[in-house]
Scaffold this active site. Structure first.
Site, PDB file in Angstrom:
ATOM      1  CG  HIS A   1      11.307  -9.948 -12.226  1.00 38.98           C
ATOM      2  ND1 HIS A   1       9.963  -9.121 -13.077  1.00 38.98           N
ATOM      3  CD2 HIS A   1      12.304  -9.031 -12.344  1.00 38.98           C
ATOM      4  CE1 HIS A   1      10.680  -8.202 -13.605  1.00 38.98           C
ATOM      5  NE2 HIS A   1      12.434  -8.446 -13.295  1.00 38.98           N
TER       6      HIS A   1
ATOM      7  CD  GLU B   1      14.379 -12.195 -18.530  1.00 38.87           C
ATOM      8  OE1 GLU B   1      15.018 -11.757 -17.136  1.00 38.87           O
ATOM      9  OE2 GLU B   1      14.352 -11.361 -19.233  1.00 38.87           O
TER      10      GLU B   1
ATOM     11  CD  GLU C   1      16.062  -8.664 -10.206  1.00 40.28           C
ATOM     12  OE1 GLU C   1      15.305  -9.773 -10.783  1.00 40.28           O
ATOM     13  OE2 GLU C   1      16.695  -8.004 -10.774  1.00 40.28           O
TER      14      GLU C   1
ATOM     15  N   GLY D   1      22.591  -6.796 -14.002  1.00 39.66           N
ATOM     16  CA  GLY D   1      22.560  -6.655 -12.073  1.00 39.66           C
ATOM     17  C   GLY D   1      22.152  -8.148 -11.727  1.00 39.66           C
ATOM     18  CB  ALA D   2      19.709  -9.315  -9.558  1.00 37.91           C
ATOM     19  CG  MET D   3      18.132 -14.736 -14.034  1.00 30.53           C
ATOM     20  SD  MET D   3      17.189 -13.267 -14.888  1.00 30.53           S
ATOM     21  CE  MET D   3      15.547 -14.713 -14.647  1.00 30.53           C
ATOM     22  CD  GLU D   4      13.416 -11.391 -13.685  1.00 29.53           C
ATOM     23  OE1 GLU D   4      14.781 -10.963 -13.385  1.00 29.53           O
ATOM     24  OE2 GLU D   4      12.380 -11.455 -14.665  1.00 29.53           O
ATOM     25  CG  ASN D   5      16.906 -17.392 -12.298  1.00 25.65           C
ATOM     26  OD1 ASN D   5      17.083 -17.190 -13.684  1.00 25.65           O
ATOM     27  ND2 ASN D   5      18.207 -16.841 -11.274  1.00 25.65           N
TER      28      ASN D   5
HETATM   29  N1  TRP Z   1      15.724 -10.141 -15.847  1.00 30.26           N
HETATM   30  C1  TRP Z   1      16.423  -9.100 -14.848  1.00 30.26           C
HETATM   31  C2  TRP Z   1      15.973  -8.545 -14.422  1.00 30.26           C
HETATM   32  O1  TRP Z   1      15.213  -7.304 -15.122  1.00 30.26           O
HETATM   33  C3  TRP Z   1      17.294  -8.735 -15.996  1.00 30.26           C
HETATM   34  C4  TRP Z   1      18.380  -9.806 -16.985  1.00 30.26           C
HETATM   35  C5  TRP Z   1      17.816 -10.452 -18.189  1.00 30.26           C
HETATM   36  C6  TRP Z   1      19.249 -10.673 -16.684  1.00 30.26           C
HETATM   37  N2  TRP Z   1      19.177 -10.984 -19.127  1.00 30.26           N
HETATM   38  C7  TRP Z   1      20.307 -11.411 -18.097  1.00 30.26           C
HETATM   39  C8  TRP Z   1      20.263 -10.545 -16.253  1.00 30.26           C
HETATM   40  C9  TRP Z   1      20.724 -11.636 -17.900  1.00 30.26           C
HETATM   41  C10 TRP Z   1      21.757 -10.550 -15.878  1.00 30.26           C
HETATM   42  C11 TRP Z   1      21.945 -11.668 -16.753  1.00 30.26           C
HETATM   43  O2  TRP Z   1      15.975  -7.903 -13.254  1.00 30.26           O
HETATM   44 ZN    ZN Z   2      13.646  -7.065 -14.184  1.00 27.91          ZN
END
Ligand code: TRP
Ligand code: ZN
Length: 855
Positions: free
Chosen positions: A302, A122, A299, A262-266
């Site tokens: 999400h 993302e 996350e 912070g983190a990513m919701e894959n």
């Molecule tokens: N979708 C993630 C969240 O809100 C955030 C996100 C977007 C992100 N781009 C990113 C996290 C790049 C890490 C690196 O939880």
């Molecule tokens: Zn988010």
């Protein structure tokens, strides 16, 4: 530079092609990873368009159409795309690319974090892995085969369920994953590495068993327990609150040290900044514990708000982020004190989101024009976006809000939709008209409410006249009236009444009858709308609201307003005499019974950033001096009370429950005041020596830094030696030193830049020194010598080449130059102009510099 053309919301066109399935094969190697991408593609419009796939920084090896290799004349390749001229309706396209994860310092696409491979797709990182239709409305079924050396990379992870695994020649092995849910490529993830794994399981409300797996660097297992507990709480909360259940048999979380955000919701495989996973008593503060829980929840939530229902295009980002932040805030409020959680959220909004809305990058929560999407993961899209959802919640009420949400999932599960779709579902599900409310999605800026009261004793009629001011901005020269829910409470001698009124015109009168004496108004209870309020209430009235209002936000805010007034008075006139009444009011808070965490918030002064927002233009040093004066006034006036409380709450063995956390916060607020008095210098030194937890250790060092204590260098050295091997604590160590409030800070910074552990390529570390200094050491950041601005600009320039996303976030304090006096403005602008002349200026920085410099 490649594509510098901004994209426009109004230009949205659906894709001419669908990707039905995507089969990926990764053969992992540090500098030459081979990616085979086999896509089943179908033409879904009757336009005879060529297929244009997105791709950046890729080495194309080959392209096959229905298994026949294309020659170079059969496709066109440029810096950002691969175009295939075909009239086929339904075909298999196989693209093979080669990428270099080791040298990917932008941390977007496939990169290495320490010894592990991991991905961040993302918003538009997937195009750095392979050529693809990299847009969220193209959703496919993914199958991913990962191949790597078995010794170095025993764990090979991707989204969904494991469907095959085995050994290969040359010490390699493979694992194949399949995700049964359709998803856009931004939710794709791959991780390969060697980890310790914390395993547990969760039985969903319908009785399905879900395996939970948390992957951390070897040796960190004990620090993963809190994250695991938080995950289970989140899963249960979403079932109970929204009837939403998890949908795969496995949920994996991987913690990595190199991460942009912070983190990513894959889907099924979250990747986290280790900062939001790892926590134990000795290394994490109470705030760290809180944040780990909140980000884990965010996350997890999400999975429904983002993954099952995703965004049609990136302009709709707040569809998933605003809603998910609202959900995680509600969760945190339910897990802890709802009042204190709300107050802390409001502080962030007022200090940072209001600043963004007043600065050159102001945008509506649904932006209309984007050059670099990474620049729009903002406080506006996230935090103001959450406020907009909260207003819907206020207007509809709990039950109808739930009805709206149910309809939203019923209508849109498995689809990529818009913010309008969401609001329509909320309106249809609840039966409440939200058409005017939608303007919140398209209008930038912070509205101001001007409130006047009048009282007709004869008629026993109390009237509030409320006007809304939506100042025109450069992007939007004409603004419309918003629908603003206003909660308030009327306080009179014998009763308190709560009201919800909605302001929809530019000015309206609201009448309340039956009052023989003018009531006192506790306005905007719960901070029911993200607005500034101009309501000149008398000081005695504020003092009364502080103790009598039913709503904790109102009580807290009345105190903040009182403090703010005196700070403004001190800015006007440094000889202004602060009233003894203030000491009396604060003594009451401190000594009367009540929730310790709330008291800590009430006793905390408004921050520098919050205050800056209240001025058109300000000399930052004048403001800092005013803050210092009022701090000293309270410290001196309440010294013995602060000391008594401090003593009472000190020396207790560490406990992690809500009450203990609140008491620690209160104790440390007392210590903060006392640290400014020479008689109490030993308190921070002793607390550092005796602390049995990181909250107290950090507080002690923090206050020493802020008061430029003579003991700081010795104790921070001790701290560094103790924690040299622990990256997250070393981040704190750099941060503390960046806050040292004395002229010598510039020499200290010069030494720290040369520190062997100062690694600019690690975003957490970069932020811990550069971000901490430029954001939280305002007296020296704004030093008239210009050294503070130069320090930031120098590092932003270096990061422009290493990691544009991080560079672009760090530049924030410089682009907000309009708030400061003309001398400083000129110096800040000089730095921005210099940056704009960098060769290789990234899209990320270019967009912000153009906005700031008015190009
Ligand atoms: N979708 C993630 C969240 O809100 C955030 C996100 C977007 C992100 N781009 C990113 C996290 C790049 C890490 C690196 O939880
Ligand atoms: Zn988010």
């Amino acid at each position: 530079m490649t594509d510098t053309n901004a994209r426009i919301l109004a230009d949205y066109q659906p894709s001419d092609f669908a990707i039905l399935s995507t089969e990926l094969e990764f053969d992992l190697a540090d500098q030459a990873t081979r990616v085979v991408n086999k896509m089943h593609i179908e033409r879904i419009t009757d336009k005879a368009q060529p297929l244009i796939l997105d791709g950046e920084q890729l080495k194309l090896i080959s392209v096959q159409l229905n298994n026949i290799e294309l020659s170079e004349s059969q496709y066109q390749l440029n810096e950002t795309s691969l175009t295939i001229d075909t009239e086929a309706q339904d075909f298999i396209l196989t693209v093979i690319t080669e990428i270099d994860p080791l040298n990917n310092t932008a941390l977007e696409g496939l990169f290495k974090s320490g010894d592990a491979f991991c991905t961040q797709c993302e918003a538009e990182g997937f195009r750095r892995i392979t050529y693809y239709l990299d847009r969220p409305d193209v959703m496919a079924k993914f199958t991913t085969k990962v191949i790597a050396d078995k010794k170095q990379y025993p764990y090979l992870l991707s989204n969904g369920n494991k469907i095959a695994a085995g050994d290969l020649a040359n010490g390699k092995h493979f694992v194949t994953w399949q995700d049964p849910f359709l998803k856009p490529c931004y939710l794709f993830a791959l991780v390969a590495g060697d980890f310790d794994v914390l395993r547990s399981s969760y039985t969903t409300v319908s009785g399905r068993e879900v395996a939970l797996e948390l992957f951390v660097d070897r040796g960190n297992l004990p620090k993963a327990e809190h994250a695991m507990t938080s995950l289970k709480k989140s899963m249960q909360w979403d079932e109970q609150t929204f009837g939403l259940e998890y949908d795969l048999d496995i949920y994996m979380i991987v913690a990595v040290d190199f991460f942009n955000m912070g983190a990513m919701e894959n889907k099924g495989l979250n990747v986290f900044n280790s900062k939001f996973v790892l926590a134990d008593q000795s290394s994490a503060t109470d705030t760290d514990y809180f944040n780990v829980e909140a980000v884990i929840a965010h996350e997890y939530f999400h999975n429904w708000t983002g993954n099952r229902v995703t965004c049609r295009d990136w302009f709709q980002l707040s569809l998933k982020e605003g809603l998910t932040v609202f959900r995680d805030q509600q969760f945190s409020g339910d897990m802890h004190s709802a009042a204190v959680t709300r107050i802390q959220n409001v502080r962030v909004l007022r200090a940072q989101q209001f600043a963004e809305d007043a600065g050159p990058m102001a945008h509506p929560i649904r932006p209309e024009k984007v050059l670099e999407m990474n620049n729009f993961y903002t406080l506006t899209v996230y935090e103001k976006g959450a406020e907009v959802i909260r207003m819907i919640h206020t207007l509809l009420g709990q039950d109808k809000f739930r009805q709206g949400m149910d309809l939203y999932f019923q209508r849109f599960d498995g689809m990529a939709v818009t913010c309008d779709d969401f609001v329509d579902a909320m309106a249809d599900g609840s039966g409440i008209d939200l058409s005017q409310f939608k303007r919140w999605y398209s209008q930038s800026g912070t509205p101001e409410l001007i409130v006047k009261e009048s009282f007709d004793k004869q008629q026993q009629l109390f009237t509030l006249t409320i006007a809304q001011v939506n100042k025109p901005s450069k992007q939007q020269t004409e603004k419309q009236d918003l629908l603003i829910p206003i909660k308030l409470e009327l306080l009179s001698d014998n009763e308190k009444t709560q009201h919800l009124i909605t302001l929809s015109d530019s000015q309206q009168k609201f009448e309340f009858s039956g009052y023989s004496v003018k009531p006192i108004v506790a306005f905007l209870s719960g901070f029911s709308a993200p607005v500034k309020v101009n309501f000149p209430q008398r000081e005695q009235e504020l003092a009364l609201i502080m103790v009598k209002a039913s709503d904790a936000f109102n009580r807290w805010d009345a105190g903040q307003q009182l403090l703010t007034r005196y700070i403004h008075a001190l800015v006007q006139d440094a000889d202004f005499t602060l009233p003894q009444d203030l000491v009396v009011a604060f003594k009451q808070i401190l000594t009367l019974p009540g929730d310790a965490a709330l008291k800590a918030e009430q006793l905390t002064l408004p921050s520098f950033d919050e205050l800056v927002e209240q001025f058109e233009q300000i000399d930052p040093i004048k403001l800092l001096d005013a803050l210092k004066q009022i701090r000293l006034f309270l410290a001196q006036g309440l010294a013995s009370e602060f000391h008594q409380q401090f003593q009472r709450l000190s020396g207790r063995a560490y406990q992690n429950d809500g009450q203990s956390i609140g008491e620690r916060a209160l104790k440390n607020v007392c210590l903060a005041y006392l640290s400014h008095l020479s008689d109490y210098q030993s308190l921070t030194v002793n607390q550092y020596q005796n602390a049995d937890n990181m909250t107290d250790t950090l507080a002690a060092l923090h206050y020493q830094a802020l008061t430029a204590s003579a003991r700081f260098s010795e104790q921070i050295k001790d701290f560094e030696q103790k924690w040299y091997q622990t990256p997250l604590v070393m981040d704190k160590c750099f941060m503390l030193q960046a806050l040292f409030a004395d002229e010598s800070i510039f020499n200290k910074l010069a030494v720290l830049e040369q520190h062997p552990l100062f690694i600019l390529k690690n975003p957490n570390r970069a932020r811990s020194l550069i971000g901490a200094f430029s954001h939280n050491n305002p007296r020296y950041f704004h030093c008239l010598s210009g050294r503070g601005y130069r320090f930031l600009a120098k590092h932003v320039a270096a990061l422009n080449d290493i990691n544009p996303q991080v560079a672009s976030r760090l530049i924030t304090p410089l682009i907000q130059f309009k708030k400061f006096d003309s001398k400083r403005q000129a110096m800040m602008k000089t730095e921005l102009v210099n940056l704009s002349q960098l060769s290789n200026l990234s899209r990320d920085l270019k967009e912000k510099l153009d906005a700031a410099l008015g190009n």
